[in-house]
Write a protein that holds these residues in place. Structure first.
Motif, PDB file in Angstrom:
ATOM      1  N   ASP A 132       0.829  -1.208   0.000  1.00 26.92           N
ATOM      2  CA  ASP A 132       0.000   0.000   0.000  1.00 26.92           C
ATOM      3  C   ASP A 132       0.863   1.258   0.000  1.00 26.92           C
ATOM      4  OD1 ASP A 132      -2.332  -1.407  -0.074  1.00 26.92           O
ATOM      5  OD2 ASP A 132      -2.762  -1.227   2.062  1.00 26.92           O
ATOM      6  N   ALA A 136      -0.818   2.324  -3.274  1.00 27.69           N
ATOM      7  CA  ALA A 136      -2.172   2.785  -2.965  1.00 27.69           C
ATOM      8  C   ALA A 136      -2.410   4.170  -3.555  1.00 27.69           C
ATOM      9  CB  ALA A 136      -2.397   2.819  -1.458  1.00 27.69           C
ATOM     10  N   VAL A 161      -7.036  -1.473  -5.362  1.00 29.02           N
ATOM     11  CA  VAL A 161      -6.880  -2.428  -4.269  1.00 29.02           C
ATOM     12  C   VAL A 161      -6.873  -3.863  -4.779  1.00 29.02           C
ATOM     13  CG1 VAL A 161      -9.375  -2.456  -3.797  1.00 29.02           C
ATOM     14  CG2 VAL A 161      -7.759  -3.103  -2.003  1.00 29.02           C
ATOM     15  N   ARG A 164      -3.448  -4.673  -5.880  1.00 30.12           N
ATOM     16  CA  ARG A 164      -2.531  -4.810  -4.739  1.00 30.12           C
ATOM     17  C   ARG A 164      -2.730  -6.152  -4.048  1.00 30.12           C
ATOM     18  NH1 ARG A 164      -4.788   0.282  -3.784  1.00 30.12           N
ATOM     19  NH2 ARG A 164      -5.361  -0.167  -1.632  1.00 30.12           N
ATOM     20  N   ASP A 474     -11.646   1.060  -4.639  1.00 31.54           N
ATOM     21  CA  ASP A 474     -10.955   2.312  -4.342  1.00 31.54           C
ATOM     22  C   ASP A 474     -11.679   3.539  -4.902  1.00 31.54           C
ATOM     23  OD1 ASP A 474      -8.801   1.435  -2.861  1.00 31.54           O
ATOM     24  OD2 ASP A 474      -7.550   1.046  -4.615  1.00 31.54           O
TER      25      ASP A 474
END
Length: 477
Positions: A132, A136, A161, A164, A474
């Motif tokens: 993150d 992020a 996200v 990730r 997100d």
């Protein structure tokens, strides 16, 4: 003046809005070919649903049709018709797992900055920190806020996200893998918004190898950083008010820097080693490509578009991926994630003008059958709408939009009889069927809320269509 841009359609003589790059398409057909729609309905492979509660660690048996499709290919490209779509990321996660766990792939490349990607690779190999912190997206109120008064670097788009989470899975996989999967970014820095991510490591390299070249680099930073932003759109708007002579000084400084690197290749290699030299040379090429991309887009906005000038980024994407293959151990096979517009095998063609290459067309030329592009698209649900905004720190903002109804001559229209779960179609087999029966082949595919000209059955070896897509978690509501 009309030309084609890198998405495969005519660029208007003057644009003031990114959406002008996707003019309204006039369908060539009144209805989708019934025989092809029926073929897709009966021959497509139904895949596991991706709705709420989808199990990304569950069985992968539904993906077995990929085994024959992929064969012994060295590079399998997974596309998407829009960025920031939850289901596309989840599908890529499952396909990545399949190709790593069942087909022995050991490389994962992404449409992400090559220089920034080195930190991601270190993290998936077990390095410190959290993903993150690297990827992020910034808070929506400050995202891409640009260089601060103390000279801080701009913040970019990050990665959603769902992406990730895939990288977190990859890190866990690597902990026990006999041959860990390496990660590589292939793109220019900061979505084309800033040269700093590549020029700062080059400055550190030159300090040790050739300090005399630093004035070229510093001149480039002095000009480019005041107009930098979190995406290419920030410098594009800034260049509309920047004197051509200033832009020429930036281009000249980068050209002299690249010339220094190439002219003194043997000297630099002896002083730093071949790997460090190759990395820094790639970074300098990324800076040159970013400058050319910004200028080409600014020229289009100013009313003098030339689609051929947009080929620079496609060349860098392809070359960086091929270099990743070359420096990897023999037998390495790579999963590549990028937009459908980049991975497609077909180049853009305008009558009487040279074809504008895409990353996919260049990879196909270099690798032949060892390159297999798979498009991801969708029908229904919602998609992303790119809304230009000169006042936004990113030069644009992402909005939510209903996924438009498939045009009759689009590949999406052929999935009308498939609903409720994702479906995979082998376009090689569909193309053969269409040509045996003289059926009209689809000539368009969707990008965000528009349909662009792409010979989909030639451009991709397979298409996965996902119903009722949603935006990344997100994305603000």
């Amino acid at each position: 003046m009309n030309d084609k841009n890198h998405h495969g359609h005519h660029t208007p003589a003057h644009i003031s809005d990114l959406r002008d790059l996707h003019p309204a398409a006039e369908p060539a057909l009144a209805a989708a070919p019934v025989e092809l729609t029926r073929w897709v309905t009966s021959h497509s492979s139904r895949l596991a649903p991706l709705g709420p509660g989808a199990d990304l660690e569950g069985p992968l048996g539904d993906l077995e049709p990929l085994r024959d499709l992929v064969g012994d290919a060295r590079v399998v490209a997974l596309g998407e018709s829009s960025h920031q779509i939850r289901e596309f990321a989840l599908m890529r996660h499952r396909v990545l797992r399949f190709l790593i766990e069942r087909s022995g792939f050991t490389g994962y490349a992404m449409e992400y900055g090559a220089a920034e990607g080195r930190a991601v690779d270190a993290w998936v190999q077990g390095g410190p920190g959290d993903i993150d912190d690297l990827l992020a997206p910034a808070d929506s109120g400050t995202q891409g806020s640009g260089a601060d008064e103390a000279g801080g670097s701009v913040q970019g788009l990050g990665q959603p996200v769902e992406c990730r989470e895939t990288l977190r899975w990859l890190r866990r996989h690597n902990e026990a893998a006999s041959q860990p999967v390496r990660f590589a970014g292939c793109d220019i820095p900061m979505a084309g918004g800033s040269l700093r991510p590549v020029l700062e490591p080059v400055a550190a390299y030159l300090t040790a190898v050739d300090p005399g070249a630093l004035p070229f680099l510093n001149a480039a930073l002095d000009i480019s950083e005041p107009i930098a932003g979190g995406t290419v759109m920030v410098p594009v708007y800034a260049r509309l008010g920047l004197e051509p002579a200033v832009q020429d000084r930036l281009t000249a400084a980068l050209a002299r820097l690249l010339g220094r690197f190439t002219d003194l290749r043997e000297v630099y290699t002896e002083r730093s080693g071949a790997e460090a030299y190759a990395t820094s040379l790639s970074d300098v090429r990324a800076a040159v490509t970013t400058d050319r991309t910004q200028r080409a887009m600014a020229e289009a906005f100013a009313g003098t578009p030339d689609g051929l000038n947009l080929a620079a980024r496609e060349r860098y994407l392809a070359d960086t991926l091929l270099e990743f293959l070359d420096r990897s151990r023999p037998g390495t096979r790579v999963v590549l994630v990028a937009h459908n517009a980049h991975i497609r095998r077909s180049a853009d063609r305008t009558q009487g003008a040279p074809a504008v290459p895409t990353m996919g067309s260049l990879l196909s030329r270099a690798l032949g059958k060892d390159y297999v592009p798979l498009a991801l698209t969708g029908n229904g649900g919602e998609t992303v709408e790119n809304v230009p905004d000169r006042g936004h720190p990113l030069g644009m903002r992402w909005g939510r939009a209903a996924t438009p109804e498939a045009l009759p001559d689009s590949v999406e229209a052929l999935f009308a009889g498939v609903s409720g779960q994702p479906a995979l179609v082998n376009t090689r087999a569909l193309r053969a069927y269409a040509r045996r029966h003289g059926s009209p082949e689809p000539v368009r595919t969707r990008v965000d809320t528009a349909f662009i000209e792409v010979p989909a059955l030639e451009a991709f070896d397979a298409v996965i269509c996902i119903p009722d897509t949603t935006l990344s978690a997100d994305m603000p509501r």
